[in-house]
Motif scaffolding. Structure first.
Motif, PDB file in Angstrom:
ATOM      1  N   ALA A 196       0.833  -1.204   0.000  1.00 38.18           N
ATOM      2  CA  ALA A 196       0.000   0.000   0.000  1.00 38.18           C
ATOM      3  C   ALA A 196       0.866   1.250   0.000  1.00 38.18           C
ATOM      4  CB  ALA A 196      -0.930  -0.006   1.206  1.00 38.18           C
ATOM      5  N   GLN A 197       1.954   1.242   0.769  1.00 36.78           N
ATOM      6  CA  GLN A 197       2.848   2.396   0.817  1.00 36.78           C
ATOM      7  C   GLN A 197       3.547   2.623  -0.520  1.00 36.78           C
ATOM      8  OE1 GLN A 197       5.412   1.598   4.152  1.00 36.78           O
ATOM      9  NE2 GLN A 197       3.745   1.802   5.645  1.00 36.78           N
ATOM     10  N   VAL A 198       3.959   1.541  -1.177  1.00 40.16           N
ATOM     11  CA  VAL A 198       4.584   1.671  -2.495  1.00 40.16           C
ATOM     12  C   VAL A 198       3.599   2.298  -3.482  1.00 40.16           C
ATOM     13  CG1 VAL A 198       5.479   0.388  -4.481  1.00 40.16           C
ATOM     14  CG2 VAL A 198       6.239  -0.205  -2.167  1.00 40.16           C
ATOM     15  N   LEU A 199       2.360   1.813  -3.473  1.00 38.16           N
ATOM     16  CA  LEU A 199       1.359   2.345  -4.397  1.00 38.16           C
ATOM     17  C   LEU A 199       1.022   3.793  -4.069  1.00 38.16           C
ATOM     18  CD1 LEU A 199      -1.066  -0.702  -4.732  1.00 38.16           C
ATOM     19  CD2 LEU A 199       0.786  -0.023  -6.261  1.00 38.16           C
ATOM     20  N   ALA A 200       1.011   4.142  -2.778  1.00 35.26           N
ATOM     21  CA  ALA A 200       0.745   5.529  -2.400  1.00 35.26           C
ATOM     22  C   ALA A 200       1.857   6.450  -2.904  1.00 35.26           C
ATOM     23  CB  ALA A 200       0.597   5.634  -0.883  1.00 35.26           C
ATOM     24  N   ARG A 201       3.090   5.978  -2.844  1.00 37.32           N
ATOM     25  CA  ARG A 201       4.207   6.770  -3.373  1.00 37.32           C
ATOM     26  C   ARG A 201       4.046   6.979  -4.878  1.00 37.32           C
ATOM     27  NH1 ARG A 201       9.754   8.054  -2.721  1.00 37.32           N
ATOM     28  NH2 ARG A 201      10.215   9.359  -4.527  1.00 37.32           N
ATOM     29  N   ILE A 202       3.699   5.915  -5.580  1.00 36.33           N
ATOM     30  CA  ILE A 202       3.512   6.019  -7.026  1.00 36.33           C
ATOM     31  C   ILE A 202       2.372   6.983  -7.346  1.00 36.33           C
ATOM     32  CG2 ILE A 202       2.781   4.733  -9.082  1.00 36.33           C
ATOM     33  CD1 ILE A 202       4.356   2.338  -7.940  1.00 36.33           C
ATOM     34  N   LEU A 203       1.279   6.927  -6.576  1.00 37.82           N
ATOM     35  CA  LEU A 203       0.147   7.825  -6.812  1.00 37.82           C
ATOM     36  C   LEU A 203       0.562   9.284  -6.632  1.00 37.82           C
ATOM     37  CD1 LEU A 203      -2.850   8.406  -7.294  1.00 37.82           C
ATOM     38  CD2 LEU A 203      -3.247   7.976  -4.862  1.00 37.82           C
ATOM     39  N   ARG A 204       1.326   9.585  -5.585  1.00 36.34           N
ATOM     40  CA  ARG A 204       1.763  10.970  -5.366  1.00 36.34           C
ATOM     41  C   ARG A 204       2.608  11.459  -6.543  1.00 36.34           C
ATOM     42  NH1 ARG A 204       2.687   8.982  -0.107  1.00 36.34           N
ATOM     43  NH2 ARG A 204       4.937   8.837  -0.493  1.00 36.34           N
ATOM     44  N   ASP A 205       3.518  10.615  -7.000  1.00 37.52           N
ATOM     45  CA  ASP A 205       4.364  11.012  -8.122  1.00 37.52           C
ATOM     46  C   ASP A 205       3.572  11.090  -9.420  1.00 37.52           C
ATOM     47  OD1 ASP A 205       6.489  11.129  -6.382  1.00 37.52           O
ATOM     48  OD2 ASP A 205       7.344   9.197  -6.971  1.00 37.52           O
TER      49      ASP A 205
END
Length: 289
Positions: A196-205
């Motif tokens: 979930a944290q990896v996907l959240a990082r990708i979403l922000r970028d």
């Protein structure tokens, strides 16, 4: 290139596109971004971009209609398949960013190249994070089939930077803004906070990447005396099949400058001859079921 002459941005972009091994591609992308930032690349466009980037033997590329179902997003198998699908998108997105800079950079201010080299390095970082997560689950990139819809979009818009900007960042990558929150919620519900944290990082970028594409699209239109919203709808009608369907993540799209006047009330009654799949830049949320 003569002795002592600096390599060009086109040389560096082409080196990324010519790297078949994803690990080599990631290193080339990061090296290109560092070289540009350090002033080691000349702003020349003296090397042509390939019609198609080099690709590894795996994953096997299928047409979108032949792609197998991934399984439920909350299951371990479903999450692994989901991570693989996103890793493929990020790997292709590395090529898209450097192709954008190398193919079209000569027609824009130098900041255009700087933006897309930075985007390409971000995509490389995302791919590395996803590959690491796949390996933690005992899998790897190439273990599942994938489809080539994103590069099909690039090929269909290779002759027109306005079309490329309209279709790739503002339609296909913007779809990621809509569907990624559902993926994050599914991973959290399954107790997989790391994914979930990896996907959240990708979403922000991703918000930043869509914002860069939208800003340069507006620049290209306004420099030619064109209305961006009207021109975007024309490009969508020409290149994108069907309708751009909700749900939309209006807050994320708005943060990227992709306001509702762009993508609401779009009527596409017929399928154009040269089209791309609207699900290939993000992920169809229904495929997570």
């Amino acid at each position: 290139m003569t002795p002592g002459e600096r390599a060009s941005v086109a040389d560096a972009a082409r080196a990324v596109l010519d790297a078949a091994d994803p690990a080599v591609k990631v290193k080339a992308a990061r090296a290109a971004a560092r070289a540009l930032h350090a002033g080691r690349l000349a702003l020349r466009f003296d090397t042509a971009m390939p019609d198609r980037p080099a690709r590894p033997d795996r994953p096997l590329l299928l047409s979108p209609g032949r792609m197998p179902k991934r399984g439920r997003g909350g299951s371990l198998r479903g999450r692994i398949a989901l991570l693989h699908a996103i890793a493929h998108i990020e790997c292709v997105a590395i090529d898209l960013a450097f192709d954008m800079a190398g193919r079209f950079g000569g027609g824009f201010p130098p900041a255009f190249v700087a933006d897309w080299f930075r985007v390409g390095a971000e995509e490389a970082m995302h791919f590395a994070l996803l590959q690491r997560r796949l390996r933690a689950f005992g899998s790897h990139y190439g273990a599942f089939p994938a489809h080539d819809g994103l590069w099909e979009a690039a090929a269909a818009t290779a002759g027109d930077p306005v079309a490329r900007l309209a279709v790739v960042p503002m339609v296909l990558e913007a779809r990621g803004l809509d569907v990624t929150p559902t993926m994050i919620a599914q991973c959290e519900a399954a107790g997989d906070s790391t994914t979930a944290q990896v996907l959240a990082r990708i979403l922000r970028d991703e918000i930043g990447r869509v914002g860069i594409g939208t800003a340069w699209f507006r620049y290209a239109c306004e420099s030619s005396g064109l209305d961006p919203v009207t021109q975007w709808k024309m490009q969508v009608e020409r290149h994108v099949p069907g309708a751009i369907k909700p749900p939309f993540n209006d807050s994320a799209r708005g943060a990227a400058g992709l306001t509702r006047d762009y993508y609401t009330a779009i009527d596409l009654p017929t399928r154009p001859r040269h089209t791309v799949n609207t699900e290939c830049g993000g992920l169809d949320p229904h495929s997570l079921e």
